[in-house]
Design an enzyme around this catalytic site. Structure first.
Site, PDB file in Angstrom:
ATOM      1  N   CYS A   1       7.584  -6.489  32.916  1.00 55.09           N
ATOM      2  CA  CYS A   1       6.392  -7.312  33.165  1.00 55.09           C
ATOM      3  C   CYS A   1       6.104  -7.373  34.668  1.00 55.09           C
ATOM      4  O   CYS A   1       5.782  -6.368  35.261  1.00 55.09           O
ATOM      5  CB  CYS A   1       6.536  -8.702  32.551  1.00 55.09           C
ATOM      6  SG  CYS A   1       4.953  -9.556  32.453  1.00 55.09           S
TER       7      CYS A   1
ATOM      8  N   HIS B   1       7.075  -7.099  27.157  1.00 55.32           N
ATOM      9  CA  HIS B   1       8.412  -7.712  27.192  1.00 55.32           C
ATOM     10  C   HIS B   1       9.285  -7.132  26.078  1.00 55.32           C
ATOM     11  O   HIS B   1       9.207  -7.608  24.950  1.00 55.32           O
ATOM     12  CB  HIS B   1       8.295  -9.225  26.996  1.00 55.32           C
ATOM     13  CG  HIS B   1       7.742  -9.938  28.190  1.00 55.32           C
ATOM     14  ND1 HIS B   1       8.541 -10.374  29.208  1.00 55.32           N
ATOM     15  CD2 HIS B   1       6.478 -10.257  28.543  1.00 55.32           C
ATOM     16  CE1 HIS B   1       7.786 -10.955  30.137  1.00 55.32           C
ATOM     17  NE2 HIS B   1       6.530 -10.883  29.753  1.00 55.32           N
TER      18      HIS B   1
ATOM     19  N   GLU C   1      12.277  -7.705  25.558  1.00 53.09           N
ATOM     20  CA  GLU C   1      13.159  -8.784  25.085  1.00 53.09           C
ATOM     21  C   GLU C   1      12.428  -9.749  24.161  1.00 53.09           C
ATOM     22  O   GLU C   1      13.030 -10.669  23.618  1.00 53.09           O
ATOM     23  CB  GLU C   1      13.782  -9.515  26.278  1.00 53.09           C
ATOM     24  CG  GLU C   1      12.896 -10.526  27.012  1.00 53.09           C
ATOM     25  CD  GLU C   1      11.840  -9.910  27.929  1.00 53.09           C
ATOM     26  OE1 GLU C   1      11.644  -8.673  27.901  1.00 53.09           O
ATOM     27  OE2 GLU C   1      11.200 -10.679  28.677  1.00 53.09           O
TER      28      GLU C   1
END
Lengths: 212, 251
Positions: A78, A185, A187
């Site tokens: 990001c 992202h 994650e």
């Protein structure tokens, strides 16, 4: 071991949670020595570009990151991806790490169409441009999670995957060697994102648990 | 293209997921971490935890729930309820939330939106709004769980929070909430046409077609529901299949 750069970025813990869930050895650190010793580095980040560069500078990490990023796998996520470029025009003009050619600026409104909602917030589909180690097992039908109002404007050759939002937005960028950047992202991108983090660990030569 | 999001919401009290039944009793429906994992499997695009705990001790239990969930569920988590200060926002984000949702407190202290956005970024400040119709194309904002009308015009409030740096709006219709007659299309349309940040539709979902309808008729980029998913009347997967069959882009 993968080092997650600690510089007050908001999503450090999400990245660590994901790596730990995957059984990948990792450490949150701002120690230059530990970054040099690591097998790979993840630079997370949410927030403003200038503020983030200042935080890296305060910790004297800029030169270390520039040096290590060309020696071992390095993944910016990001804002961490945006920091890889030469400069940004978010709330001023700021120098970046300069690991990839290009600049960061606000997502342009398309001409003659309904204005885009900013930030781009949500899941968008990847358009894969060329194969890259982090895209192992990823297809053009896969969605990943984005939250951003600024984007990279960069060489086509560095864009491994893009996502359409009023235009083709660079989603995954790379120098074709050690440097990678994900505008989304991983994650927070469910199984697809966890798969990419697993591929990154493999690239670093760091072991992981069962494939997710 | 950006997919429209389907978001299940979990009300949490003292560490357990609860849900009011017919506005009377509160019924316990399970362990929040397990519920979040189940929604994740169903394809939820985000998960919202709403803290309805009143006590200080309960707050700690709640943040622990967020922490545990963040270790197992890798889709965005939004956390609302009980957030009054910048420190509350910081604590919630550190527990693993990606976004916080502020509602009554934002009305009482709009500076919280600006301070939160300046420090943590607009992307993690979602402003929840409860609104009710007063006349044709006019709605006012309510606080304290939809109990108190504070006389602020909805569209004025939307303009104000956008200026203050809100990154997203979760718009709940008091008129539609609990009716299962569908989202409040007129109100959502009015808000979406008057702002340029993402809007989550909330309140009124009862049928599978309600989700497709709100996406077809308004600019809402996400739709939220609670009891519908809790009581397994529909799964997130069912809703997405239906949206897909009507040509709406979902993940």
């Amino acid at each position: 071991m993968i080092a997650i750069v600690d510089y007050n970025a908001g999503n450090i813990f999400s990245v660590r949670n994901a790596l730990e869930f995957l059984g990948i050895d990792c450490l949150i650190t701002d120690s230059r020595q530990k970054l040099e010793d690591a097998d790979g580095i993840i630079l997370p980040g949410v927030g403003a570009f200038g503020f983030a560069m200042e935080s890296l500078r305060e910790r004297s990490l800029v030169d270390t990151l520039r040096a290590e990023a060309v020696k071992k796998p390095f993944l910016g996520i990001c804002l961490g991806m945006q920091l890889l470029f030469e400069e940004s025009f978010e709330l001023g003009r700021f120098e970046g790490l300069g690991l990839l050619r290009g600049k960061v600026d606000i997502i342009r409104q398309p001409e003659g169409e309904k204005p885009l909602i900013l930030p781009q917030m949500g899941w968008n589909r990847l358009d894969i441009r060329f194969d890259c180690p982090l895209l192992k097992g990823v297809t053009n039908d896969d969605y990943v999670y984005f939250v951003h109002s600024y984007r990279a404007y960069c060489d086509e050759e560095s864009i491994a995957a893009s996502a359409y939002y009023g235009g083709d937005v660079p989603a995954l960028v790379t120098d074709g060697k050690t440097v990678f950047g994900a505008q989304f992202h991983p994650e927070r991108s469910g199984a697809v994102g966890l798969g990419m983090l697993t591929s990154f660990a493999e690239l670093c030569g760091v072991s992981h648990g069962e494939a997710y | 293209m950006l997919a429209r999001r389907i978001i299940p919401c979990l009300d949490v009290r003292d560490g357990r997921v609860v849900k009011g039944v017919n506005f009377k009793g509160i019924r316990e429906v399970g362990d929040p971490v397990e519920c979040a994992e189940e929604y994740n499997k169903q394809g939820a695009d985000e998960i919202v935890f709403y803290d309805i705990t009143a006590s200080f001790e309960g707050r700690g239990v709640f943040l622990d729930v967020v922490r545990k969930t963040a270790k197992k569920v890798f889709v965005p988590l939004t956390v609302g309820g009980g957030i009054k200060t910048v420190d509350d926002i910081r604590e919630t984000l550190r527990a693993g939330a990606d976004k916080v949702s502020v509602n009554s407190q934002a009305v009482k202290n709009p500076q919280l939106i600006k301070d939160g956005a300046d420090i943590f970024g607009s992307q993690c400040i979602c402003v929840g709004i409860d609104a009710k119709k007063v006349s044709e194309n006019k709605w006012t904002v309510y606080i304290n769980g939809g109990r108190i009308d504070i006389g602020i015009d909805l569209i004025d409030w939307v303009h104000k929070i956008e200026q203050l740096g809100a990154g997203e709006i979760c718009l709940n219709s008091i008129d539609a909430d609990g009716t299962k007659n569908g989202f409040d299309i007129d109100m959502l349309k009015a808000v979406c046409d008057n702002c340029s940040i993402p809007v989550i539709a909330s309140g009124g979902a009862g049928r599978i077609s309600d989700f497709a309808e709100v996406f077809e008729k308004t600019g809402a980029t996400a739709a939220l529901a609670a009891s519908l998913f809790h009581f397994k009347e529909l799964t997130v997967g069912d809703v997405k299949d239906h949206c897909r069959s009507r040509g709406i882009i979902v993940r």
